[in-house]
Design a protein around this motif. Structure first.
Motif, PDB file in Angstrom:
ATOM      1  N   ILE A 138      32.096 -40.042  37.002  1.00 40.60           N
ATOM      2  CA  ILE A 138      31.210 -39.042  36.419  1.00 40.60           C
ATOM      3  C   ILE A 138      29.991 -38.909  37.325  1.00 40.60           C
ATOM      4  O   ILE A 138      29.544 -39.893  37.930  1.00 40.60           O
ATOM      5  N   ASP A 139      29.460 -37.710  37.436  1.00 38.40           N
ATOM      6  CA  ASP A 139      28.281 -37.491  38.269  1.00 38.40           C
ATOM      7  C   ASP A 139      27.096 -38.294  37.725  1.00 38.40           C
ATOM      8  O   ASP A 139      26.760 -38.187  36.541  1.00 38.40           O
ATOM      9  N   ALA A 140      26.471 -39.048  38.592  1.00 39.89           N
ATOM     10  CA  ALA A 140      25.325 -39.858  38.180  1.00 39.89           C
ATOM     11  C   ALA A 140      24.166 -38.975  37.718  1.00 39.89           C
ATOM     12  O   ALA A 140      23.409 -39.347  36.816  1.00 39.89           O
ATOM     13  N   SER A 141      24.030 -37.795  38.309  1.00 43.05           N
ATOM     14  CA  SER A 141      22.954 -36.884  37.909  1.00 43.05           C
ATOM     15  C   SER A 141      23.128 -36.420  36.471  1.00 43.05           C
ATOM     16  O   SER A 141      22.144 -36.213  35.752  1.00 43.05           O
ATOM     17  N   LEU A 142      24.380 -36.254  36.035  1.00 45.92           N
ATOM     18  CA  LEU A 142      24.643 -35.881  34.648  1.00 45.92           C
ATOM     19  C   LEU A 142      24.254 -37.011  33.712  1.00 45.92           C
ATOM     20  O   LEU A 142      23.637 -36.785  32.662  1.00 45.92           O
ATOM     21  N   VAL A 143      24.582 -38.229  34.094  1.00 40.61           N
ATOM     22  CA  VAL A 143      24.252 -39.391  33.264  1.00 40.61           C
ATOM     23  C   VAL A 143      22.740 -39.547  33.136  1.00 40.61           C
ATOM     24  O   VAL A 143      22.215 -39.759  32.036  1.00 40.61           O
TER      25      VAL A 143
END
Length: 224
Positions: free
Chosen positions: A183-188
């Motif tokens: 999963i994209d870290a920026s989304l998290v």
């Protein structure tokens, strides 16, 4: 027969029963004080529902949908009694409502976050002695549904506003694409910053975790 009832005020006749249930099931640091529920319940983006059986609150779920991120979050799910089909009832009604919210926003959801206790680190919690809430059971149910665990040492700020770090849970994600492996870290980071913005006291452990997430490109999704 189970009734799916939304609570949008602390004046709701079922709210007192719900709050008592929360205190019975969850440890104190995970339960918002009674009077502090006023604003969250009145927030139209926060959806708190109870399952009512013969006038009694026997289950509950809280969730929200973030159209700008195209993700949902299940805050909690409570099954207070076995053998009534409460878990399935809450799951299906939540799914239908989240589909409605996504359609209203004109977005296509990509998945849903949830926190789940690690039973090997949360053995001291009795969860009210309610067998469906046993952390081993809950974890296996989420795994069966399709949730995956984010590969990070997860902590979150305590909901009692004391600023303590709660570290007995894993952050999980239910991807629409079952084959999704990361999963994209920026989304998290965007999700966690928004989700915990209501808590002003952030522990150092949480701040350090957020720095590591922001410094990453992706986070691996592992079997739960």
């Amino acid at each position: 027969m189970l009734i799916y009832h939304r609570i949008s005020s602390i004046e709701d006749p079922y709210f007192s029963s719900l709050h008592q249930l929360l205190q019975t099931i969850f440890p104190p640091e995970e339960v918002l004080a009674y009077e502090l529920w006023k604003e969250p319940l009145e927030d139209p983006t926060i959806h708190v529902y109870v399952a009512v059986h013969e006038g009694e609150v026997v289950g509950s779920t809280e969730y929200r949908y973030y159209p700008e991120l195209r993700v949902a979050m299940t805050d909690f799910t409570i099954i207070a009694k076995p053998s009534l089909g409460i878990g399935r009832f809450l799951l299906r009604n939540r799914e239908r409502d989240l589909e409605r919210l996504a359609e209203q926003s004109g977005t296509t959801p990509i998945g849903m976050f949830a926190e789940v206790y690690d039973p090997y680190r949360a053995e001291d919690h009795a969860f009210g002695g309610v067998s469906p809430m046993n952390p081993y059971v809950r974890r296996e149910v989420l795994s069966h549904v399709g949730y995956k665990r984010l590969n990070l040492a997860y902590v979150h700020p305590s909901w009692d506003h004391e600023g303590a770090a709660v570290s007995e849970l894993d952050l999980c994600f239910l991807p629409k694409d079952e084959e999704q492996a990361s999963i994209d870290a920026s989304l998290v980071s965007a999700f966690l910053e928004g989700y915990y913005s209501a808590l002003p006291n952030k522990p150092e452990e949480w701040l350090n975790m957020m720095e590591k997430i922001r410094a990453s490109e992706t986070i691996e999704l592992l079997p739960l």
